[in-house]
Design a protein around this motif. Structure first.
Motif, PDB file in Angstrom:
ATOM      1  N   LEU A 139      87.238 -52.779  62.995  1.00  0.00           N
ATOM      2  CA  LEU A 139      87.499 -54.106  62.437  1.00  0.00           C
ATOM      3  C   LEU A 139      87.581 -54.071  60.915  1.00  0.00           C
ATOM      4  N   ARG A 140      87.057 -53.048  60.302  1.00  0.00           N
ATOM      5  CA  ARG A 140      87.081 -52.940  58.836  1.00  0.00           C
ATOM      6  C   ARG A 140      88.331 -52.228  58.306  1.00  0.00           C
ATOM      7  N   ARG A 141      89.036 -51.494  59.176  1.00  0.00           N
ATOM      8  CA  ARG A 141      90.100 -50.622  58.684  1.00  0.00           C
ATOM      9  C   ARG A 141      91.461 -51.306  58.675  1.00  0.00           C
ATOM     10  N   ASP A 142      91.692 -52.092  57.618  1.00  0.00           N
ATOM     11  CA  ASP A 142      93.013 -52.686  57.441  1.00  0.00           C
ATOM     12  C   ASP A 142      93.946 -51.642  56.833  1.00  0.00           C
ATOM     13  N   VAL A 143      95.247 -51.917  56.870  1.00  0.00           N
ATOM     14  CA  VAL A 143      96.247 -50.937  56.445  1.00  0.00           C
ATOM     15  C   VAL A 143      97.273 -51.584  55.536  1.00  0.00           C
ATOM     16  N   ASP A 144      97.334 -51.086  54.308  1.00  0.00           N
ATOM     17  CA  ASP A 144      98.388 -51.473  53.368  1.00  0.00           C
ATOM     18  C   ASP A 144      99.156 -50.264  52.848  1.00  0.00           C
ATOM     19  N   THR A 145      98.539 -49.076  52.910  1.00  0.00           N
ATOM     20  CA  THR A 145      99.132 -47.866  52.356  1.00  0.00           C
ATOM     21  C   THR A 145      99.160 -46.770  53.415  1.00  0.00           C
ATOM     22  N   LEU A 146      99.925 -45.713  53.144  1.00  0.00           N
ATOM     23  CA  LEU A 146      99.981 -44.595  54.079  1.00  0.00           C
ATOM     24  C   LEU A 146      98.630 -43.899  54.190  1.00  0.00           C
ATOM     25  N   ALA A 147      97.878 -43.838  53.097  1.00  0.00           N
ATOM     26  CA  ALA A 147      96.545 -43.235  53.159  1.00  0.00           C
ATOM     27  C   ALA A 147      95.630 -44.040  54.083  1.00  0.00           C
ATOM     28  N   GLN A 148      95.726 -45.350  54.014  1.00  0.00           N
ATOM     29  CA  GLN A 148      94.924 -46.193  54.913  1.00  0.00           C
ATOM     30  C   GLN A 148      95.405 -46.070  56.353  1.00  0.00           C
ATOM     31  N   LEU A 149      96.700 -45.869  56.546  1.00  0.00           N
ATOM     32  CA  LEU A 149      97.217 -45.647  57.896  1.00  0.00           C
ATOM     33  C   LEU A 149      96.659 -44.347  58.468  1.00  0.00           C
ATOM     34  N   ASP A 150      96.561 -43.313  57.628  1.00  0.00           N
ATOM     35  CA  ASP A 150      95.958 -42.063  58.075  1.00  0.00           C
ATOM     36  C   ASP A 150      94.491 -42.274  58.468  1.00  0.00           C
ATOM     37  N   ALA A 151      93.775 -43.071  57.675  1.00  0.00           N
ATOM     38  CA  ALA A 151      92.371 -43.353  57.993  1.00  0.00           C
ATOM     39  C   ALA A 151      92.257 -44.113  59.309  1.00  0.00           C
ATOM     40  N   ALA A 152      93.183 -45.050  59.546  1.00  0.00           N
ATOM     41  CA  ALA A 152      93.192 -45.785  60.822  1.00  0.00           C
ATOM     42  C   ALA A 152      93.507 -44.844  61.978  1.00  0.00           C
ATOM     43  N   ALA A 153      94.401 -43.890  61.743  1.00  0.00           N
ATOM     44  CA  ALA A 153      94.771 -42.946  62.799  1.00  0.00           C
ATOM     45  C   ALA A 153      93.579 -42.101  63.226  1.00  0.00           C
ATOM     46  N   ALA A 154      92.683 -41.824  62.299  1.00  0.00           N
ATOM     47  CA  ALA A 154      91.486 -41.056  62.640  1.00  0.00           C
ATOM     48  C   ALA A 154      90.588 -41.828  63.599  1.00  0.00           C
ATOM     49  N   LEU A 155      90.711 -43.154  63.609  1.00  0.00           N
ATOM     50  CA  LEU A 155      89.949 -43.992  64.525  1.00  0.00           C
ATOM     51  C   LEU A 155      90.667 -44.155  65.865  1.00  0.00           C
ATOM     52  N   GLY A 156      91.980 -43.897  65.866  1.00  0.00           N
ATOM     53  CA  GLY A 156      92.791 -44.086  67.067  1.00  0.00           C
ATOM     54  C   GLY A 156      93.650 -45.321  66.947  1.00  0.00           C
ATOM     55  N   LEU A 157      94.961 -45.148  66.891  1.00  0.00           N
ATOM     56  CA  LEU A 157      95.873 -46.269  66.686  1.00  0.00           C
ATOM     57  C   LEU A 157      96.264 -46.935  67.998  1.00  0.00           C
ATOM     58  N   GLY A 158      96.694 -48.189  67.886  1.00  0.00           N
ATOM     59  CA  GLY A 158      97.318 -48.855  69.008  1.00  0.00           C
ATOM     60  C   GLY A 158      98.627 -48.167  69.349  1.00  0.00           C
ATOM     61  N   PRO A 159      99.168 -48.391  70.548  1.00  0.00           N
ATOM     62  CA  PRO A 159     100.315 -47.606  71.026  1.00  0.00           C
ATOM     63  C   PRO A 159     101.587 -47.784  70.210  1.00  0.00           C
ATOM     64  N   ARG A 160     101.869 -48.988  69.744  1.00  0.00           N
ATOM     65  CA  ARG A 160     103.106 -49.214  68.988  1.00  0.00           C
ATOM     66  C   ARG A 160     103.044 -48.510  67.643  1.00  0.00           C
ATOM     67  N   THR A 161     101.931 -48.638  66.967  1.00  0.00           N
ATOM     68  CA  THR A 161     101.785 -48.005  65.654  1.00  0.00           C
ATOM     69  C   THR A 161     101.771 -46.494  65.785  1.00  0.00           C
ATOM     70  N   ALA A 162     101.075 -45.977  66.794  1.00  0.00           N
ATOM     71  CA  ALA A 162     101.024 -44.530  66.996  1.00  0.00           C
ATOM     72  C   ALA A 162     102.413 -43.948  67.195  1.00  0.00           C
ATOM     73  N   ALA A 163     103.269 -44.667  67.905  1.00  0.00           N
ATOM     74  CA  ALA A 163     104.618 -44.175  68.189  1.00  0.00           C
ATOM     75  C   ALA A 163     105.491 -44.109  66.940  1.00  0.00           C
ATOM     76  N   LEU A 164     105.157 -44.921  65.940  1.00  0.00           N
ATOM     77  CA  LEU A 164     106.007 -45.014  64.746  1.00  0.00           C
ATOM     78  C   LEU A 164     105.361 -44.418  63.509  1.00  0.00           C
ATOM     79  N   ARG A 165     104.147 -43.903  63.627  1.00  0.00           N
ATOM     80  CA  ARG A 165     103.470 -43.354  62.452  1.00  0.00           C
ATOM     81  C   ARG A 165     104.291 -42.218  61.858  1.00  0.00           C
ATOM     82  N   PRO A 166     104.631 -42.291  60.567  1.00  0.00           N
ATOM     83  CA  PRO A 166     105.559 -41.323  59.974  1.00  0.00           C
ATOM     84  C   PRO A 166     105.048 -39.884  60.048  1.00  0.00           C
TER      85      PRO A 166
END
Length: 209
Positions: free
Chosen positions: A172-199
């Motif tokens: 609930l704390r891991r919001d995403v505005d940057t690619l670095a934050q997206l990487d941090a979210a990925a370490a927690l496990g992304l939802g299916p749509r985001t995981a499919a499109l993560r660069p």
């Protein structure tokens, strides 16, 4: 556990959302992040309705998943969108505002926060950096006037919001505005749509209960 909370999620049109992510697939990624967030909120047991406020025509009511769309004629900004969503919740009911950029969100983490929020008039969950806010809550009888934006955690505390005792590692704390934050979210496990499109990377989608 009672499904009593009405959760407002403001969503920018994908064409203008998440500009700091960059890249040719930014718009699709922005939409994926928002949809994974909303889906997780819909699956939370304490949530009875998710009110999506957006000017994006790709969103529509979905009673089966408890989504109701409040349509903006044009993007008016975060504050006006939140006010429109809160105004659409009839009566004096438990209300919350959740930002739409939490692609790793687990329903159980949102349920935990809403459970704690039942004990305070106004509740707050700061973001992972501790400066912004990802969730604010108001139980029945408490007026909800959020103050999102840079440095919002301080403003919310000054306005009487009580910080909920949520673990620093909560999705609930891991919001995403940057690619670095997206990487941090990925370490927690992304939802299916985001995981499919993560660069350029892969990540196991979240399938939490």
């Amino acid at each position: 556990m009672t499904a009593a909370w009405h959760v407002v999620v403001p969503v920018k049109p994908a064409a203008v959302g998440k500009s700091r992510l960059g890249g040719s697939g930014r718009a699709a990624l922005a939409e994926a992040i928002a949809r994974d967030t909303v889906e997780a909120a819909c699956r939370a047991a304490r949530v009875c309705e998710v009110v999506v406020v957006t000017a994006d025509g790709a969103w529509a009511d979905d009673p089966a998943s408890r989504v109701r769309v409040v349509r903006e004629t044009a993007p008016a900004g975060l504050g006006p969108a939140i006010r429109a969503g809160l105004a659409a919740v009839a009566g004096d009911r438990p209300r919350a505002v959740l930002l739409g950029d939490l692609p790793a969100l687990r329903p159980a983490d949102l349920d935990a926060a809403l459970g704690l929020a039942e004990a305070v008039p106004l509740g707050l969950v700061p973001d992972a950096e501790g400066t912004g806010s990802t969730l604010v809550t108001a139980r029945t009888g408490a007026p909800l006037e959020p103050a999102f934006g840079p440095g919002s955690a301080t403003r919310h505390r000054a306005a009487g919001f009580v910080e909920l005792e949520i673990a620093a590692t909560s999705t609930l704390r891991r919001d995403v505005d940057t690619l670095a934050q997206l990487d941090a979210a990925a370490a927690l496990g992304l939802g299916p749509r985001t995981a499919a499109l993560r660069p350029g990377r892969s990540s196991r989608p979240v399938r939490a209960p």
